[in-house]
Design a protein around this motif. Structure first.
Motif, PDB file in Angstrom:
ATOM      1  N   ASP A 151       0.833  -1.207   0.000  1.00 35.58           N
ATOM      2  CA  ASP A 151       0.000   0.000   0.000  1.00 35.58           C
ATOM      3  C   ASP A 151       0.866   1.255   0.000  1.00 35.58           C
ATOM      4  O   ASP A 151       0.576   2.223  -0.710  1.00 35.58           O
ATOM      5  CB  ASP A 151      -0.937   0.023   1.206  1.00 35.58           C
ATOM      6  CG  ASP A 151      -2.018  -1.037   1.139  1.00 35.58           C
ATOM      7  OD1 ASP A 151      -2.230  -1.625   0.055  1.00 35.58           O
ATOM      8  OD2 ASP A 151      -2.652  -1.296   2.193  1.00 35.58           O
ATOM      9  N   VAL A 179       2.357   1.924  -3.420  1.00 34.45           N
ATOM     10  CA  VAL A 179       1.360   2.499  -4.337  1.00 34.45           C
ATOM     11  C   VAL A 179       1.182   3.989  -4.055  1.00 34.45           C
ATOM     12  O   VAL A 179       1.130   4.811  -4.980  1.00 34.45           O
ATOM     13  CB  VAL A 179       0.015   1.738  -4.221  1.00 34.45           C
ATOM     14  CG1 VAL A 179      -1.095   2.469  -4.952  1.00 34.45           C
ATOM     15  CG2 VAL A 179       0.172   0.316  -4.741  1.00 34.45           C
ATOM     16  N   GLN A 229       4.291   5.857  -5.269  1.00 30.66           N
ATOM     17  CA  GLN A 229       4.318   5.913  -6.729  1.00 30.66           C
ATOM     18  C   GLN A 229       3.339   6.973  -7.231  1.00 30.66           C
ATOM     19  O   GLN A 229       3.677   7.773  -8.106  1.00 30.66           O
ATOM     20  CB  GLN A 229       3.990   4.559  -7.327  1.00 30.66           C
ATOM     21  CG  GLN A 229       4.074   4.548  -8.839  1.00 30.66           C
ATOM     22  CD  GLN A 229       3.730   3.198  -9.436  1.00 30.66           C
ATOM     23  OE1 GLN A 229       2.984   2.422  -8.849  1.00 30.66           O
ATOM     24  NE2 GLN A 229       4.279   2.909 -10.593  1.00 30.66           N
TER      25      GLN A 229
END
Length: 104
Positions: A76, A79, A82
């Motif tokens: 998580d 992500v 990113q």
């Protein structure tokens, strides 16, 4: 800080010592073939627009700061980093000092 780093290194050497074994090159080649191929790290740091590249660090605790995010999911967090524009990730997998694991 240097003393703390040396302490972490000494602990890690003791922790991995019993796990060290000779591995045939053929076994390494098979394992390597099964791994996902990440983007080259150095290439991630060479931004074509000339802006400073960002390496986001995933860790649950710090030897100097203590608990940061004890129950955070590394997936998580990756992500989120990113999506926020991180160019590369540093994922600390040491459990004693950083709260990580090899599964991270």
């Amino acid at each position: 800080m240097e003393d703390k780093l040396e302490e972490i290194m000494q602990w890690k050497r003791r922790e991995i010592a019993p796990k060290i074994r000779d591995v045939p090159e053929s076994e390494l080649a098979r394992a390597h073939a099964l791994l996902p191929k990440p983007a080259p790290f150095a290439a991630a740091l060479r931004r074509p627009d000339g802006r400073l590249a960002v390496i986001a660090e995933i860790k649950r605790r710090s030897p100097s700061a203590g608990e940061i995010a004890a129950n955070a999911s590394s997936v998580d967090q990756a992500v989120i980093f990113q999506a926020a524009g991180a160019d590369a990730l540093s994922i600390l997998t040491d459990s004693k000092s950083f709260g990580g694991s090899l599964e991270d």
